[in-house]
Design a protein around this motif. Structure first.
Motif, PDB file in Angstrom:
ATOM      1  N   PHE A  35     -25.300 -14.488 -63.649  1.00  0.00           N
ATOM      2  CA  PHE A  35     -24.197 -16.047 -63.616  1.00  0.00           C
ATOM      3  C   PHE A  35     -25.313 -16.019 -65.094  1.00  0.00           C
ATOM      4  O   PHE A  35     -25.661 -15.788 -65.382  1.00  0.00           O
ATOM      5  CB  PHE A  35     -25.297 -16.549 -62.628  1.00  0.00           C
ATOM      6  CG  PHE A  35     -25.131 -18.090 -62.681  1.00  0.00           C
ATOM      7  CD1 PHE A  35     -23.893 -19.079 -62.398  1.00  0.00           C
ATOM      8  CD2 PHE A  35     -26.125 -19.112 -63.911  1.00  0.00           C
ATOM      9  CE1 PHE A  35     -24.032 -19.966 -63.184  1.00  0.00           C
ATOM     10  CE2 PHE A  35     -25.804 -20.661 -63.733  1.00  0.00           C
ATOM     11  CZ  PHE A  35     -24.768 -20.856 -63.598  1.00  0.00           C
ATOM     12  N   TRP A  36     -24.272 -16.644 -65.915  1.00  0.00           N
ATOM     13  CA  TRP A  36     -23.778 -16.982 -67.394  1.00  0.00           C
ATOM     14  C   TRP A  36     -24.200 -18.617 -67.753  1.00  0.00           C
ATOM     15  O   TRP A  36     -23.973 -19.252 -67.332  1.00  0.00           O
ATOM     16  CB  TRP A  36     -22.438 -16.563 -67.788  1.00  0.00           C
ATOM     17  CG  TRP A  36     -22.334 -14.813 -68.298  1.00  0.00           C
ATOM     18  CD1 TRP A  36     -21.006 -14.360 -66.901  1.00  0.00           C
ATOM     19  CD2 TRP A  36     -22.369 -14.514 -69.461  1.00  0.00           C
ATOM     20  NE1 TRP A  36     -21.408 -13.158 -67.385  1.00  0.00           N
ATOM     21  CE2 TRP A  36     -21.963 -12.936 -68.706  1.00  0.00           C
ATOM     22  CE3 TRP A  36     -23.546 -14.334 -70.457  1.00  0.00           C
ATOM     23  CZ2 TRP A  36     -22.396 -12.098 -69.462  1.00  0.00           C
ATOM     24  CZ3 TRP A  36     -23.490 -13.014 -70.732  1.00  0.00           C
ATOM     25  CH2 TRP A  36     -22.309 -11.728 -70.053  1.00  0.00           C
ATOM     26  N   GLU A  37     -25.263 -18.929 -68.627  1.00  0.00           N
ATOM     27  CA  GLU A  37     -25.176 -19.861 -68.821  1.00  0.00           C
ATOM     28  C   GLU A  37     -25.270 -20.154 -70.354  1.00  0.00           C
ATOM     29  O   GLU A  37     -25.841 -19.594 -70.818  1.00  0.00           O
ATOM     30  CB  GLU A  37     -26.772 -20.523 -68.309  1.00  0.00           C
ATOM     31  CG  GLU A  37     -26.878 -20.431 -67.004  1.00  0.00           C
ATOM     32  CD  GLU A  37     -28.422 -21.237 -67.426  1.00  0.00           C
ATOM     33  OE1 GLU A  37     -29.006 -22.224 -66.729  1.00  0.00           O
ATOM     34  OE2 GLU A  37     -29.625 -20.198 -66.200  1.00  0.00           O
ATOM     35  N   SER A  41     -24.371 -26.322 -71.198  1.00  0.00           N
ATOM     36  CA  SER A  41     -24.053 -26.800 -70.154  1.00  0.00           C
ATOM     37  C   SER A  41     -22.756 -26.598 -69.339  1.00  0.00           C
ATOM     38  O   SER A  41     -22.643 -26.148 -68.230  1.00  0.00           O
ATOM     39  CB  SER A  41     -23.472 -28.159 -70.432  1.00  0.00           C
ATOM     40  OG  SER A  41     -22.601 -28.994 -70.395  1.00  0.00           O
ATOM     41  N   THR A  43     -20.955 -22.849 -68.161  1.00  0.00           N
ATOM     42  CA  THR A  43     -21.254 -21.593 -67.101  1.00  0.00           C
ATOM     43  C   THR A  43     -20.599 -20.653 -67.136  1.00  0.00           C
ATOM     44  O   THR A  43     -19.587 -21.045 -66.763  1.00  0.00           O
ATOM     45  CB  THR A  43     -22.095 -21.807 -65.527  1.00  0.00           C
ATOM     46  OG1 THR A  43     -21.485 -22.439 -64.827  1.00  0.00           O
ATOM     47  CG2 THR A  43     -23.251 -22.740 -65.958  1.00  0.00           C
ATOM     48  N   SER A  44     -20.766 -19.282 -66.327  1.00  0.00           N
ATOM     49  CA  SER A  44     -19.274 -18.852 -65.949  1.00  0.00           C
ATOM     50  C   SER A  44     -20.046 -17.590 -64.730  1.00  0.00           C
ATOM     51  O   SER A  44     -21.588 -17.015 -65.513  1.00  0.00           O
ATOM     52  CB  SER A  44     -19.105 -17.673 -67.232  1.00  0.00           C
ATOM     53  OG  SER A  44     -18.086 -17.070 -66.812  1.00  0.00           O
ATOM     54  N   SER A  45     -19.112 -16.948 -64.753  1.00  0.00           N
ATOM     55  CA  SER A  45     -19.756 -16.111 -63.148  1.00  0.00           C
ATOM     56  C   SER A  45     -19.068 -14.631 -63.286  1.00  0.00           C
ATOM     57  O   SER A  45     -18.958 -13.542 -63.081  1.00  0.00           O
ATOM     58  CB  SER A  45     -19.475 -16.064 -62.176  1.00  0.00           C
ATOM     59  OG  SER A  45     -18.279 -16.570 -61.398  1.00  0.00           O
ATOM     60  N   HIS A  51     -16.497 -17.869 -74.093  1.00  0.00           N
ATOM     61  CA  HIS A  51     -16.618 -19.657 -74.403  1.00  0.00           C
ATOM     62  C   HIS A  51     -16.709 -20.307 -74.974  1.00  0.00           C
ATOM     63  O   HIS A  51     -16.552 -19.733 -76.465  1.00  0.00           O
ATOM     64  CB  HIS A  51     -17.777 -18.806 -73.218  1.00  0.00           C
ATOM     65  CG  HIS A  51     -18.551 -20.692 -73.409  1.00  0.00           C
ATOM     66  ND1 HIS A  51     -18.211 -21.544 -72.548  1.00  0.00           N
ATOM     67  CD2 HIS A  51     -19.428 -21.648 -74.236  1.00  0.00           C
ATOM     68  CE1 HIS A  51     -18.920 -22.833 -72.605  1.00  0.00           C
ATOM     69  NE2 HIS A  51     -19.598 -22.741 -73.774  1.00  0.00           N
TER      70      HIS A  51
END
Length: 142
Positions: A35-37, A41, A43-45, A51
């Motif tokens: 899980f990326w933050e 705000s 995010t990505s899996s 991004h």
């Protein structure tokens, strides 16, 4: 089972908005989820997400991974730096009235003088500000 170890890199860490950054997961171990933050705000899996940062600022990026051996998280504070634009004509690391003076010359159809935008203290107040912009506007009217 050994703990997975979170790690990542980015193809670029600074630039002008909008800026698209490609992240590469360099984590080690048996990983079943991530899980990326991105700090804005977003995010990505995805394993290796890209991004786009649309607003100027300094962003921290977090990657959390999980596997049969447990989880790990890496937080990179201030990892991505997005600037306002490339209009910092006098290289003082801010967009201010001195930069506006240069833009005014261009908009008025004048050939910008190489160092005109570096004029300092036209108003005699040991600052650059409104007096310098008024001076530019007067000069443009000639």
């Amino acid at each position: 089972l050994p703990l997975p170890k979170a790690e990542f890199i980015a193809d670029t860490r600074s630039g002008i908005s909008p800026l698209t950054v490609q992240f590469t997961d360099m984590s080690q171990g048996d990983i079943t989820s991530r899980f990326w933050e991105f700090g804005d705000s977003g995010t990505s899996s995805d394993i290796h997400p890209s991004h786009t940062y649309s607003s100027p600022g300094v962003y921290s990026v977090t990657l959390t991974i999980e596997g049969p051996g447990g989880s790990d998280k890496i937080i990179r504070t201030g990892y991505i730096r997005i600037g306002l634009s490339d209009l910092d004509n006098n290289d003082d690391k801010q967009i201010d009235l001195m930069d506006v003076n240069r833009v005014l010359q261009i908009l008025a159809g004048k050939k910008p003088e190489p160092d005109f935008y570096r004029v300092e203290d036209v108003g005699g107040d040991s600052k650059t500000g409104m007096e310098e912009s008024v001076f530019t506007l007067q000069w443009l009217g000639e």
